[in-house]
Design an enzyme around this catalytic site. Structure first.
Site, PDB file in Angstrom:
ATOM      1  N   GLY A  14       1.643  -3.401  -0.252  1.00  0.00           N
ATOM      2  CA  GLY A  14       2.253  -3.066  -1.309  1.00  0.00           C
ATOM      3  C   GLY A  14       2.967  -4.412  -2.132  1.00  0.00           C
ATOM      4  O   GLY A  14       3.251  -5.382  -1.518  1.00  0.00           O
ATOM      5  N   ARG A  86     -18.145   3.705  -0.052  1.00  0.00           N
ATOM      6  CA  ARG A  86     -18.187   5.175  -0.791  1.00  0.00           C
ATOM      7  C   ARG A  86     -19.516   5.076  -0.666  1.00  0.00           C
ATOM      8  O   ARG A  86     -20.523   4.418  -1.285  1.00  0.00           O
ATOM      9  CB  ARG A  86     -17.549   5.102  -2.272  1.00  0.00           C
ATOM     10  CG  ARG A  86     -18.136   6.159  -2.950  1.00  0.00           C
ATOM     11  CD  ARG A  86     -17.351   6.183  -4.326  1.00  0.00           C
ATOM     12  NE  ARG A  86     -16.077   6.303  -4.084  1.00  0.00           N
ATOM     13  CZ  ARG A  86     -15.442   7.537  -4.443  1.00  0.00           C
ATOM     14  NH1 ARG A  86     -15.788   8.428  -4.511  1.00  0.00           N
ATOM     15  NH2 ARG A  86     -13.928   7.369  -4.450  1.00  0.00           N
ATOM     16  N   ASP A 119       3.298  -7.291   7.144  1.00  0.00           N
ATOM     17  CA  ASP A 119       2.679  -7.172   8.574  1.00  0.00           C
ATOM     18  C   ASP A 119       1.429  -6.838   8.582  1.00  0.00           C
ATOM     19  O   ASP A 119       0.423  -7.354   9.321  1.00  0.00           O
ATOM     20  CB  ASP A 119       3.571  -6.056   9.337  1.00  0.00           C
ATOM     21  CG  ASP A 119       3.367  -6.391  11.005  1.00  0.00           C
ATOM     22  OD1 ASP A 119       3.689  -7.446  11.537  1.00  0.00           O
ATOM     23  OD2 ASP A 119       2.730  -5.648  11.757  1.00  0.00           O
ATOM     24  N   THR A 142       7.585  -8.925   1.622  1.00  0.00           N
ATOM     25  CA  THR A 142       7.801  -7.424   1.751  1.00  0.00           C
ATOM     26  C   THR A 142       9.317  -7.224   1.103  1.00  0.00           C
ATOM     27  O   THR A 142      10.112  -7.881   1.669  1.00  0.00           O
ATOM     28  CB  THR A 142       7.614  -6.807   2.870  1.00  0.00           C
ATOM     29  OG1 THR A 142       8.347  -5.508   2.759  1.00  0.00           O
ATOM     30  CG2 THR A 142       8.400  -7.494   4.129  1.00  0.00           C
ATOM     31  N   ASP A 144      10.877  -4.758   2.038  1.00  0.00           N
ATOM     32  CA  ASP A 144      11.863  -4.260   3.146  1.00  0.00           C
ATOM     33  C   ASP A 144      12.531  -5.051   4.320  1.00  0.00           C
ATOM     34  O   ASP A 144      13.350  -4.686   4.878  1.00  0.00           O
ATOM     35  CB  ASP A 144      10.504  -3.339   4.222  1.00  0.00           C
ATOM     36  CG  ASP A 144      10.064  -2.323   3.396  1.00  0.00           C
ATOM     37  OD1 ASP A 144      10.288  -1.771   2.485  1.00  0.00           O
ATOM     38  OD2 ASP A 144       8.787  -1.940   4.052  1.00  0.00           O
ATOM     39  N   ASP A 146      11.559  -6.852   6.911  1.00  0.00           N
ATOM     40  CA  ASP A 146      11.298  -6.368   8.167  1.00  0.00           C
ATOM     41  C   ASP A 146      10.231  -7.147   8.871  1.00  0.00           C
ATOM     42  O   ASP A 146       9.965  -6.749  10.100  1.00  0.00           O
ATOM     43  CB  ASP A 146      11.176  -4.840   8.132  1.00  0.00           C
ATOM     44  CG  ASP A 146       9.454  -4.617   7.602  1.00  0.00           C
ATOM     45  OD1 ASP A 146       9.142  -5.368   7.017  1.00  0.00           O
ATOM     46  OD2 ASP A 146       8.930  -3.449   7.535  1.00  0.00           O
TER      47      ASP A 146
HETATM   48  O1  F6P Z   1       6.642  -1.488   2.428  1.00  0.00           O
HETATM   49  C1  F6P Z   1       6.975  -1.364   1.153  1.00  0.00           C
HETATM   50  C2  F6P Z   1       6.916  -0.148   0.831  1.00  0.00           C
HETATM   51  O2  F6P Z   1       7.746  -0.232  -0.711  1.00  0.00           O
HETATM   52  C3  F6P Z   1       8.002   0.752   1.670  1.00  0.00           C
HETATM   53  O3  F6P Z   1       9.273   0.574   1.303  1.00  0.00           O
HETATM   54  C4  F6P Z   1       7.611   2.047   1.297  1.00  0.00           C
HETATM   55  O4  F6P Z   1       7.699   2.772   2.375  1.00  0.00           O
HETATM   56  C5  F6P Z   1       5.968   1.753   1.050  1.00  0.00           C
HETATM   57  O5  F6P Z   1       5.779   0.625   0.621  1.00  0.00           O
HETATM   58  C6  F6P Z   1       5.659   2.713  -0.240  1.00  0.00           C
HETATM   59  O6  F6P Z   1       4.167   2.440  -0.363  1.00  0.00           O
HETATM   60  P1  F6P Z   1       3.299   2.950  -1.431  1.00  0.00           P
HETATM   61  O7  F6P Z   1       3.318   1.815  -2.577  1.00  0.00           O
HETATM   62  O8  F6P Z   1       1.990   3.199  -0.987  1.00  0.00           O
HETATM   63  O9  F6P Z   1       3.762   4.321  -2.103  1.00  0.00           O
END
Ligand code: F6P
Length: 375
Positions: A14, A86, A119, A142, A144, A146
């Site tokens: 992400g 694919r 991660d 991230t 997060d 984390d």
């Molecule tokens: O890890 C980053 C994050 O934004 C999380 O907080 C969230 O759960 C996830 O990615 C959302 O992912 P996506 O962009 O696939 O919706």
């Protein structure tokens, strides 16, 4: 040690505000300090399999500091060990394309691959280094916050800014309407965004995955506030939070990888609070607003320092390592030590205790104590 003349850089997983600032720092320090060429790989590791690569010049790095997102593009489905191929009939199947990625790295003449990711992407980078012998340097990212081996990741501060702004907005409307307002924020299995936003935005209740909650202390908090003339409350909900004995709520699942996306728990909590009576409740899911926008100065600075240090590790041959923030220093840690275990909120940590000391409720308290707590 062979001299490093050309590095590749990719962004995986992400996005997070500050990715472009890392790319800028990588390009600029390669050019200014080390006379090294930089190849930008598009769409994370997928760009290595599908050869989506272009050279990055100083001109490409211009104007990136303030830009959210990533000019290289990224994907959550970017694992070359489980590449979504694919077939001609349109059906996708997972195949191991890591050998193709390795051949393409050799073809491109990359002496090191700088992987900017969370991660998941760093774990792939670690396998590239350990199993395939590809020289890799990692940069942790991230919103997060984390990742175990670094005190902070860039992107977190900007996400926190957006979450705090959202709480400030909800505060005034909650107060006007005498409502209980819920704000759901991201963070996956970690409650860092919720905890910090709760502190910064005056949350009355903070629900995080690390502390399973009960509804009684929440209701007690709302009543106690009402008694002292504050008939409205702000509840910050981490998307991974769950009631004691209950399950997390998911918004969807990736059809190919099976990866499950958290989201929507605040709607269930809102309904339950309303069912218990006495309050009008509204829930807002902040969503990807937290991932976008201009990075705040702290994230720009951290991203720049990470990018510079990643290049220094690359040119000094310190592969299989990741840059990390420890105190006020950027250090390097083996990728193997950094991945696979998340940094979650310790329910007994000082910041949680401070929050409790000012009356923030986490949902694990004795309701009677909460009831009395507002004086
Ligand atoms: O890890 C980053 C994050 O934004 C999380 O907080 C969230 O759960 C996830 O990615 C959302 O992912 P996506 O962009 O696939 O919706």
């Amino acid at each position: 040690m062979t001299a490093v003349r050309r590095v590749g850089v990719l962004t995986g997983g992400g996005d997070a505000p500050g990715l472009n600032a890392v790319i800028r720092a990588v390009v600029r320090s390669c050019k200014v300090a080390h006379n090294v060429n930089v190849m930008g790989i598009s769409e994370g590791f997928i760009g290595l399999v599908e050869m989506k690569v272009r050279e990055l010049t100083m001109a490409d790095a211009s104007g990136l500091l303030v830009r959210g997102g990533t000019i290289l593009g990224t994907t959550n489905r970017g694992n070359p060990f489980r590449y979504a191929y694919r077939r001609p009939d349109g059906v996708e199947e997972l195949v191991d394309a890591s050998g193709t990625a390795k051949k393409n790295i050799e073809k491109l003449g990359l002496d090191c691959l700088i992987v900017i990711g969370g991660d998941g992407s760093l774990s792939i980078g670690e396998r590239f280094w350990r199993e395939l012998g590809i020289p890799v340097v990692g940069v942790p990212k991230t919103i997060d916050n984390d990742l175990f081996a670094t005190e902070f990741t860039f992107g977190f501060a900007t996400a926190l800014e957006s979450a705090t702004w959202a709480l400030d907005c909800l505060h005034t409307t909650a107060e006007s309407h005498h409502r209980v307002m819920l704000l759901e924020v991201m963070g996956r299995e970690a409650g860092w965004i919720a905890l910090h936003a709760g502190l910064a935005g005056g949350g009355d209740v903070v629900l995080i995955p690390e502390i399973p909650f009960k509804f009684e202390p929440l209701m007690a908090k709302f009543r106690a506030r009402e008694r002292r003339g504050r008939p409205f409350s702000l509840v910050v909900v981490a998307e991974g939070a769950a009631p004691e004995g209950g399950a997390q709520v998911f918004a969807g699942e990736d059809a190919v990888t099976g990866w499950k996306r958290l989201g929507g728990v605040s709607y269930q909590i809102a309904r339950e609070i309303e069912n218990r009576g006495g309050y009008e409740v509204r829930a807002t899911v902040l969503g990807h607003i937290q991932r976008g926008g201009t990075p705040v100065p702290w994230d720009r600075i951290l991203a720049t320092r990470f990018g510079v240090e990643a290049v220094r590790l690359a040119v000094s041959g310190k592969f299989g390592h990741m840059v990390a923030l420890r105190g006020d220093r950027i250090v390097s840690v083996p990728l193997a030590d950094a991945i696979g275990h998340l940094k979650r909120v310790d329910p007994n940590c000082q910041i949680v205790q401070s929050a409790r000391s000012i009356g923030i409720v986490f949902g694990d308290e004795d309701p009677e104590t909460v009831d009395r707590s507002e004086g």
